[in-house]
Design an enzyme around this catalytic site. Sequence first.
Site, PDB file in Angstrom:
ATOM      1  N   ILE A 171       0.678  -1.082   0.048  1.00 62.08           N
ATOM      2  CA  ILE A 171      -0.003  -0.118  -0.068  1.00 62.08           C
ATOM      3  C   ILE A 171       0.812   1.223   0.230  1.00 62.08           C
ATOM      4  O   ILE A 171       0.424   2.097  -0.193  1.00 62.08           O
ATOM      5  CB  ILE A 171      -0.974   0.151   1.437  1.00 62.08           C
ATOM      6  CG1 ILE A 171      -0.316   0.150   2.461  1.00 62.08           C
ATOM      7  CG2 ILE A 171      -1.792  -1.017   1.011  1.00 62.08           C
ATOM      8  CD1 ILE A 171      -0.955   0.697   3.784  1.00 62.08           C
ATOM      9  N   TYR A 172       2.357   1.232   0.267  1.00 61.04           N
ATOM     10  CA  TYR A 172       2.914   2.361   0.405  1.00 61.04           C
ATOM     11  C   TYR A 172       3.156   3.259  -1.094  1.00 61.04           C
ATOM     12  O   TYR A 172       3.048   2.733  -2.029  1.00 61.04           O
ATOM     13  CB  TYR A 172       4.408   2.268   0.887  1.00 61.04           C
ATOM     14  CG  TYR A 172       4.421   1.749   2.281  1.00 61.04           C
ATOM     15  CD1 TYR A 172       3.192   1.682   3.184  1.00 61.04           C
ATOM     16  CD2 TYR A 172       5.328   1.245   2.856  1.00 61.04           C
ATOM     17  CE1 TYR A 172       3.264   1.306   4.458  1.00 61.04           C
ATOM     18  CE2 TYR A 172       5.604   0.604   4.154  1.00 61.04           C
ATOM     19  CZ  TYR A 172       4.506   0.808   4.994  1.00 61.04           C
ATOM     20  OH  TYR A 172       4.674   0.489   6.335  1.00 61.04           O
ATOM     21  N   GLY A 173       3.212   4.348  -1.033  1.00 55.90           N
ATOM     22  CA  GLY A 173       3.298   5.094  -2.162  1.00 55.90           C
ATOM     23  C   GLY A 173       2.257   5.203  -3.194  1.00 55.90           C
ATOM     24  O   GLY A 173       2.302   4.953  -4.373  1.00 55.90           O
TER      25      GLY A 173
END
Length: 314
Positions: free
Chosen positions: A50-52
């Site tokens: 889910i990052y970025g």
Amino acid sequence: MRTALIGNLRVSKVGLGCNNFGSRLDKKQTEAVVLTSLDQGITYFDTADIYGKKGLSEEYLGAALRGRRHQAVVGTKFGMDMLNEAQTGGSARWVALAVEDSLRRLGTDYIDLYQMHKPDPSVPIEETLDALHRLVEQGKVREIGCSNFNGAQVDQASEVSKRREIPRFVSAQNHYSLLARSVERDLIPACARNGLSVMPYCPLANGVLTGKYRRGEEPPKGSRMDWVRNDPATTDRGFMSDRNLDIVDRLQEYASDHGRTLIELAISWLAAQPDVSTVIPGASSPSQVVTNSKGADWRLTDRELVEIGTITGG
């Protein structure tokens, strides 16, 4: 750079949290941070699907490590909401799909540490661990871990792995800093019982433990706390409470009296905890990487650990 073990993985005592990649940092800036990290002896890179903006962190990290993958230990996570309600949680179906997506974005054929990002009460932990077992057998994952679990959930998962004779969680990644020590009451004892290493995230308390925030002043524009205070979903605004800022003033004075910086104190204190393998601060510039990498250089004595702990009231 000192090292420690997460299961069978040898990692740097200070790692790099990659949640800024793809959000605050573009592809070129990400590469600069990653290359500086390697130059400083940082070998552990921690990201998540889910990052970025849901995938870019993995993609940018993979691009930066192209041709250098053998120098890095890469950890990523699954289980938070991705694009829709079918792309979340710990079901066997989603684990099998999520890992393929992460492998593709990272540009690699294996993940060193694959972590369940949060517990999923709708899916039996047996199902998730069985799915992760298959990934280990297939060579797609080397070790498995958990994040944001409590002590009882760690105990339960460990019991299931032992009973079924399948791979167990070797790490627990949780919020832990000098200003957030609740894990010491529940999670860390469970990790010690079950042989999990602890990986503190948010070790600088969203920048409060850098000393750059001042009482009665707004956080600098673009800073981590500026972003946090404008995020309606966050629960982290309390880091700038009067109590915490009082503690920070005292810690800053203590560090100065010992010829050190507050950042060195905050990271070194975590690195000295017996169950901690690697501390994973984020960084938005190469200079921050260099500063953070020095964090584990201060080998605190038992007396200093007690004195610092007393200041925080832990």
